[in-house]
Write an enzyme that holds these catalytic residues in place. Structure first.
Site, short mmCIF file in Angstrom:
data_model
loop_
_atom_site.label_atom_id
_atom_site.label_comp_id
_atom_site.label_asym_id
_atom_site.label_seq_id
_atom_site.Cartn_x
_atom_site.Cartn_y
_atom_site.Cartn_z
N CYS A 143 0.81 -1.23 0.00
CA CYS A 143 0.00 0.00 0.00
C CYS A 143 0.84 1.27 0.00
CB CYS A 143 -0.92 0.01 1.23
SG CYS A 143 0.02 -0.06 2.77
N CYS B 57 -1.37 -4.89 7.04
CA CYS B 57 -1.21 -3.71 7.90
C CYS B 57 -0.64 -4.14 9.26
CB CYS B 57 -2.55 -3.01 8.08
SG CYS B 57 -3.43 -2.81 6.52
S1 FES Z 1 -3.53 -0.02 3.95
FE1 FES Z 1 -1.46 0.61 4.28
S2 FES Z 1 -1.08 0.13 6.34
FE2 FES Z 1 -3.11 -0.46 6.04
#
Ligand code: FES
Length: 170
Positions: free
Chosen positions: A39, A111
């Site tokens: 992400c 995450c």
């Molecule tokens: S979506 Fe990046 S840390 Fe959760």
């Protein structure tokens, strides 16, 4: 565009809204930054270590991640308080943290992996920064969480490669 809220459990939501140990630690013994290639989010972990006993006295974090990352980082800082570096290294895994928080939607597992990766990076960094010989329990091979949590520069490279048009990658 409408967005469907993720089904976070109340514990995650509570820790997201009221995170514990959030913020910079001025007197940290070691600081580690880690980023997630999935992400692009970043996290910084601060540890205050009793160096004679090799015990984690306090931990704080700064997160530029999502609710799941803030909540898992928060719970990690609580779970490791008072643990020896060895116990924190061996016992804290992303699966255990996910269980402790009451579960996460599967698209958010990474995450929690980022939170634990930052912790493991900080522990490893402690020995390298202080030039202390690594103990036997600190495996040379990076853990799964460390491999998933890249350093800032590695993360920037990975992301820039991903953003380049296909032709430029060749
Ligand atoms: S979506 Fe990046 S840390 Fe959760």
């Amino acid at each position: 565009m409408s967005r469907i809220p993720l089904p976070y459990n109340p514990k995650v939501m509570d820790l997201f809204r009221n995170p514990k140990n959030l913020g910079k630690m001025e007197d940290a013994t070691v600081v580690a930054v880690a980023g997630n290639p999935a992400c692009g989010d970043m996290i910084t972990f601060y540890l205050k270590i009793d160096e004679a006993k090799q015990v984690i006295e306090r931990a704080t974090f700064e997160s530029y991640g999502c609710a799941a990352n803030i909540a898992t980082s928060s719970i990690v800082t609580e779970m490791i308080k008072g643990l020896t570096l060895e116990a924190a290294w061996k016992d804290i895994t992303w699966k255990k943290v996910t269980e402790e928080i009451g579960g996460l939607p599967s698209v958010k597992f990474h995450c929690g992996v980022l939170a634990v990766g930052a912790l493991k990076r900080a522990i490893r960094q402690y020995f390298t920064q202080k030039k202390i010989e690594a103990p036997d329990w600190l495996q040379k091979e990076h853990t799964f969480e460390e491999k998933q949590a890249l350093e800032e520069e590695e993360l920037a490279k990975t992301l820039s490669k991903r953003l380049k048009p296909e032709a430029e990658k060749k």
